[in-house]
Design a protein around this motif. Structure first.
Motif, PDB file in Angstrom:
ATOM      1  N   TYR A   1       0.863  -1.180   0.000  1.00  0.00           N
ATOM      2  CA  TYR A   1       0.000   0.000   0.000  1.00  0.00           C
ATOM      3  C   TYR A   1       0.897   1.228   0.000  1.00  0.00           C
ATOM      4  O   TYR A   1       1.766   1.369   0.862  1.00  0.00           O
ATOM      5  CB  TYR A   1      -0.879  -0.026   1.252  1.00  0.00           C
ATOM      6  N   TYR A   2       0.688   2.093  -0.976  1.00  0.00           N
ATOM      7  CA  TYR A   2       1.514   3.299  -1.075  1.00  0.00           C
ATOM      8  C   TYR A   2       0.609   4.520  -0.995  1.00  0.00           C
ATOM      9  O   TYR A   2      -0.254   4.712  -1.852  1.00  0.00           O
ATOM     10  CB  TYR A   2       2.284   3.263  -2.397  1.00  0.00           C
ATOM     11  N   ILE A   3       0.791   5.309   0.048  1.00  0.00           N
ATOM     12  CA  ILE A   3      -0.040   6.505   0.231  1.00  0.00           C
ATOM     13  C   ILE A   3       0.855   7.738   0.304  1.00  0.00           C
ATOM     14  O   ILE A   3       1.931   7.692   0.906  1.00  0.00           O
ATOM     15  CB  ILE A   3      -0.942   6.394   1.483  1.00  0.00           C
ATOM     16  N   THR A   4       0.392   8.826  -0.312  1.00  0.00           N
ATOM     17  CA  THR A   4       1.186  10.054  -0.310  1.00  0.00           C
ATOM     18  C   THR A   4       0.344  11.224   0.169  1.00  0.00           C
ATOM     19  O   THR A   4      -0.875  11.246  -0.031  1.00  0.00           O
ATOM     20  CB  THR A   4       1.669  10.380  -1.734  1.00  0.00           C
TER      21      THR A   4
ATOM     22  N   ILE B   1       7.323   9.442  -7.490  1.00  0.00           N
ATOM     23  CA  ILE B   1       8.121   8.312  -7.986  1.00  0.00           C
ATOM     24  C   ILE B   1       9.604   8.472  -7.660  1.00  0.00           C
ATOM     25  O   ILE B   1      10.315   7.494  -7.520  1.00  0.00           O
ATOM     26  CB  ILE B   1       7.884   8.024  -9.494  1.00  0.00           C
ATOM     27  N   SER B   2      10.047   9.734  -7.502  1.00  0.00           N
ATOM     28  CA  SER B   2      11.478   9.897  -7.182  1.00  0.00           C
ATOM     29  C   SER B   2      11.768   9.302  -5.803  1.00  0.00           C
ATOM     30  O   SER B   2      12.852   8.779  -5.567  1.00  0.00           O
ATOM     31  CB  SER B   2      11.906  11.358  -7.261  1.00  0.00           C
ATOM     32  N   ALA B   3      10.780   9.378  -4.908  1.00  0.00           N
ATOM     33  CA  ALA B   3      10.994   8.801  -3.573  1.00  0.00           C
ATOM     34  C   ALA B   3      11.175   7.282  -3.656  1.00  0.00           C
ATOM     35  O   ALA B   3      11.764   6.670  -2.771  1.00  0.00           O
ATOM     36  CB  ALA B   3       9.822   9.132  -2.664  1.00  0.00           C
ATOM     37  N   LEU B   4      10.652   6.693  -4.730  1.00  0.00           N
ATOM     38  CA  LEU B   4      10.813   5.234  -4.901  1.00  0.00           C
ATOM     39  C   LEU B   4      12.021   4.947  -5.789  1.00  0.00           C
ATOM     40  O   LEU B   4      12.177   3.847  -6.324  1.00  0.00           O
ATOM     41  CB  LEU B   4       9.551   4.628  -5.533  1.00  0.00           C
ATOM     42  N   ASN B   5      12.832   5.986  -5.991  1.00  0.00           N
ATOM     43  CA  ASN B   5      14.072   5.883  -6.780  1.00  0.00           C
ATOM     44  C   ASN B   5      13.869   5.681  -8.270  1.00  0.00           C
ATOM     45  O   ASN B   5      14.768   5.183  -8.952  1.00  0.00           O
ATOM     46  CB  ASN B   5      14.983   4.761  -6.254  1.00  0.00           C
ATOM     47  N   TYR B   6      12.715   6.050  -8.784  1.00  0.00           N
ATOM     48  CA  TYR B   6      12.511   5.964 -10.230  1.00  0.00           C
ATOM     49  C   TYR B   6      13.641   6.686 -10.940  1.00  0.00           C
ATOM     50  O   TYR B   6      13.984   7.793 -10.517  1.00  0.00           O
ATOM     51  CB  TYR B   6      11.162   6.588 -10.614  1.00  0.00           C
ATOM     52  N   PRO B   7      14.227   6.190 -12.007  1.00  0.00           N
ATOM     53  CA  PRO B   7      13.919   4.950 -12.724  1.00  0.00           C
ATOM     54  C   PRO B   7      14.724   3.758 -12.223  1.00  0.00           C
ATOM     55  O   PRO B   7      14.601   2.654 -12.768  1.00  0.00           O
ATOM     56  CB  PRO B   7      14.343   5.279 -14.153  1.00  0.00           C
TER      57      PRO B   7
ATOM     58  N   PHE C   1       6.023  -0.743  -4.845  1.00  0.00           N
ATOM     59  CA  PHE C   1       5.009   0.214  -4.387  1.00  0.00           C
ATOM     60  C   PHE C   1       4.323   1.016  -5.485  1.00  0.00           C
ATOM     61  O   PHE C   1       3.316   1.677  -5.223  1.00  0.00           O
ATOM     62  CB  PHE C   1       5.608   1.141  -3.338  1.00  0.00           C
ATOM     63  N   TRP C   2       4.889   1.035  -6.683  1.00  0.00           N
ATOM     64  CA  TRP C   2       4.203   1.780  -7.742  1.00  0.00           C
ATOM     65  C   TRP C   2       3.311   0.831  -8.527  1.00  0.00           C
ATOM     66  O   TRP C   2       3.742  -0.294  -8.784  1.00  0.00           O
ATOM     67  CB  TRP C   2       5.219   2.485  -8.675  1.00  0.00           C
TER      68      TRP C   2
ATOM     69  N   ILE D   1       4.446   5.104 -17.942  1.00  0.00           N
ATOM     70  CA  ILE D   1       4.490   4.653 -16.543  1.00  0.00           C
ATOM     71  C   ILE D   1       3.038   4.416 -16.105  1.00  0.00           C
ATOM     72  O   ILE D   1       2.146   5.188 -16.478  1.00  0.00           O
ATOM     73  CB  ILE D   1       5.149   5.719 -15.636  1.00  0.00           C
ATOM     74  N   GLU D   2       2.859   3.373 -15.315  1.00  0.00           N
ATOM     75  CA  GLU D   2       1.492   3.073 -14.857  1.00  0.00           C
ATOM     76  C   GLU D   2       0.908   4.244 -14.064  1.00  0.00           C
ATOM     77  O   GLU D   2       1.658   4.958 -13.389  1.00  0.00           O
ATOM     78  CB  GLU D   2       1.536   1.848 -13.943  1.00  0.00           C
TER      79      GLU D   2
END
Ligand code: MSP
Length: 513
Positions: free
Chosen positions: A5-8, A237-243, A253-254, A282-283
């Motif tokens: 679950y990813y909440i922002t 997405i940058s917080a999830l280190n995209y790309p 998480f995405w 990107i989804e």
């Protein structure tokens, strides 16, 4: 396998200190994050600060402080607030961090690669306060000043070379997406606003500024900085280190389960953001929820209107849990809500002190005196006991569904009713008159203890500290809380000690009493 679950929350402008509106978004997000965690999900909960753009540059200048230093100072007050609000955020992102810059520039290059960006010239209105471009028909003139009709913030004329994003190209794909994903925009009335806006025709969007230096540079053209909203939205997405996917964060998480935002920034999240993502292959996030505003009088609480209720002051006076409870209960989720200190005090006195606090005190005091401070061992449930206990098991699935539909109002009503029923049960069963029928007395106490345990579990996402304090009655800890077990009627270990606890909520002497 874990469910994810990813909440922002929105990332906040550190142009001034946080106020109650900001606290509200964050508290609600924390409620969902905690709920999902106790329901067995691996949760990523992101918040942070949005530090680029003209708004911040000007705010720093007006204070005579170097821009990054200014951001450091105010971003810290937001970070500190996360602690004061008792948020369980996994990450706090600042858009001035290198990890963020890398992602934004990568996304930009993807958009260029897919021919979604071109160089042209922007002539039109811009609101620095909203960091938004407005069409002529979105602007009005009042007392010689040009203002945005929706936000009432002043706009200025911009005439400069700019890169554009081919937003118009995504009009049809967006409408198709909304149709296929009817839950993408919530609540329902907001969805219709967005769809009507898109249907009325999308123009290409200016996504760079030349007359501004405070931002992330456009790759290969250092004269331009990237439009602050394209920069800011990428934080999700940058917080999830995209790309980069070495640590699997992005993969796990995405897409985000939910972007929780205020209704004023819905267009950015429900139109621009999905269009950028579609263009970059990107989804799309699963949901964007635009909550209402905290009002002061009839107006949105905001720095520029000077009608701010300071969350820190309120927390100092009443504590964090009463504020969390109050905001969650009294601001009907999805709508605007007026808040007042008087109503907050009523909530503390009636719901928290009388209904929850008192129940805990009465039942424990009785158990300590009449059951040797132990969870009773020999019990035999009758219909009254099972009726009240089974209710939780029977509503578990409904609670989950309601929360997945962000129906916080249902959740809080459920708790308020449960507290009412619990107190009624204890009063009606009159255990103090059952001293010559120990089996019955023990069963009533066992049932009452189980109910306190169940309600404390349910209260944990709302008032975590107080719930944990209440659970000390049973020596239960945070790690012991899980949603599924509210369906169990024999969770408590028979014969275990029952502890006396301190008063959970002090009643407030009302000033006008
Ligand atoms: N920086 C942008 C968000 C970028 S997200 C990629 C921004 N920041 S903000 O600090 O101005 O506002 C952040 C959030 O606080 C928004 O969701 C806004 O709706 C919310 N609130 C600001 N004032 C509010 C109230 N008075 N009431 C409730 N929420 C309000 O916008």
């Amino acid at each position: 396998m874990h469910k994810h679950y990813y909440i922002t929350t929105p990332i906040y402008y550190p142009s001034a200190k946080p106020h109650m509106g900001h606290a509200y978004s964050s508290i609600i997000a924390d409620f969902f994050a905690r709920f999902k965690r106790i329901d067995g999900y691996k949760v990523y909960f992101l918040t942070g600060t949005d530090e680029h753009g003209l708004k911040i540059q000007r705010a720093a200048k007006s204070k005579g402080i170097e821009t990054l230093k200014f951001c450091d100072q105010i971003s810290k007050t937001f970070k500190d607030l996360s602690k004061t609000l008792n948020l369980t955020n996994t990450d706090f992102i600042r858009t001035t961090e290198p990890r963020h810059k890398k992602s934004v520039q990568h996304l930009w290059n993807e958009l260029v690669k897919n021919d979604d960006i071109y160089l042209s010239k922007y002539s039109g209105w811009y609101s620095v306060s909203d960091e938004a471009f407005y069409n002529e028909d979105e602007v009005e003139e009042i007392e010689g000043k040009k203002l945005s009709i929706t936000s009432k913030s002043s706009v200025e004329w911009v005439d400069e070379e700019s890169y554009f994003f081919r937003l118009s190209k995504w009009e049809k794909p967006l409408l198709d997406f909304y149709k296929k994903n009817p839950d993408f925009i919530s609540p329902e009335p907001r969805k219709n606003e967005v769809i009507n806006f898109v249907k009325s025709g999308l123009k290409d969007l200016s996504v760079s500024r030349k007359s501004l230096s405070w931002g992330i540079k456009v790759p290969n053209n250092k004269d331009h900085v990237i439009y602050v909203w394209l920069d800011a939205l990428t934080n999700y997405i940058s917080a999830l280190n995209y790309p980069n996917n070495d640590d699997n964060l992005f993969k796990k998480f995405w897409p985000a389960s939910i972007h929780l935002i205020g209704k004023d920034i819905l267009r950015f999240h429900a139109v621009y953001w999905p269009a950028f993502l579609l263009a970059a292959n990107i989804e799309l996030p699963k949901k964007v929820y635009g909550h209402g505003w905290i009002l002061s009088g009839d107006e949105k609480m905001s720095k520029s209107k000077g009608n701010i209720l300071d969350p820190i002051k309120i927390i100092k006076e009443y504590g964090i849990d009463p504020l969390r409870y109050y905001l969650i209960k009294e601001v009907s989720f999805g709508n605007d809500g007026n808040i007042s200190q008087e109503r907050l005090e009523d909530c503390i006195n009636s719901d928290l002190a009388n209904n929850f606090g008192n129940l805990c005190q009465r039942v424990t005091a009785f158990t300590i005196k009449n059951c040797q401070s132990k969870v009773p061992i020999k019990i035999k449930f009758n219909k009254d006991d099972l009726d009240i206990l089974d209710k939780y098991k029977n509503s578990l699935e409904e609670i989950r569904i309601k929360i997945d539909n962000q129906n916080i109002n249902f959740y809080i009503d459920y708790i308020v009713n449960s507290l009412f029923e619990a107190n009624k049960y204890f009063n009606d069963q009159e255990p103090w008159k059952k001293k010559d029928d120990l089996l019955r007395l023990n069963t009533i106490i066992f049932t009452s203890l189980e109910i306190i345990r169940k309600i404390s579990f349910l209260l944990y996402p709302i008032i975590p500290d107080s719930s944990l304090k209440a659970l000390k009655i049973f020596n239960l800890k945070e790690k012991d809380i899980n949603l599924t077990s509210i369906g169990k009627n024999d969770f408590l270990t028979k014969g275990n000690n029952i502890n006396k606890i301190n008063i959970l909520f002090n009643k407030i002497e009302k000033k006008n009493d």
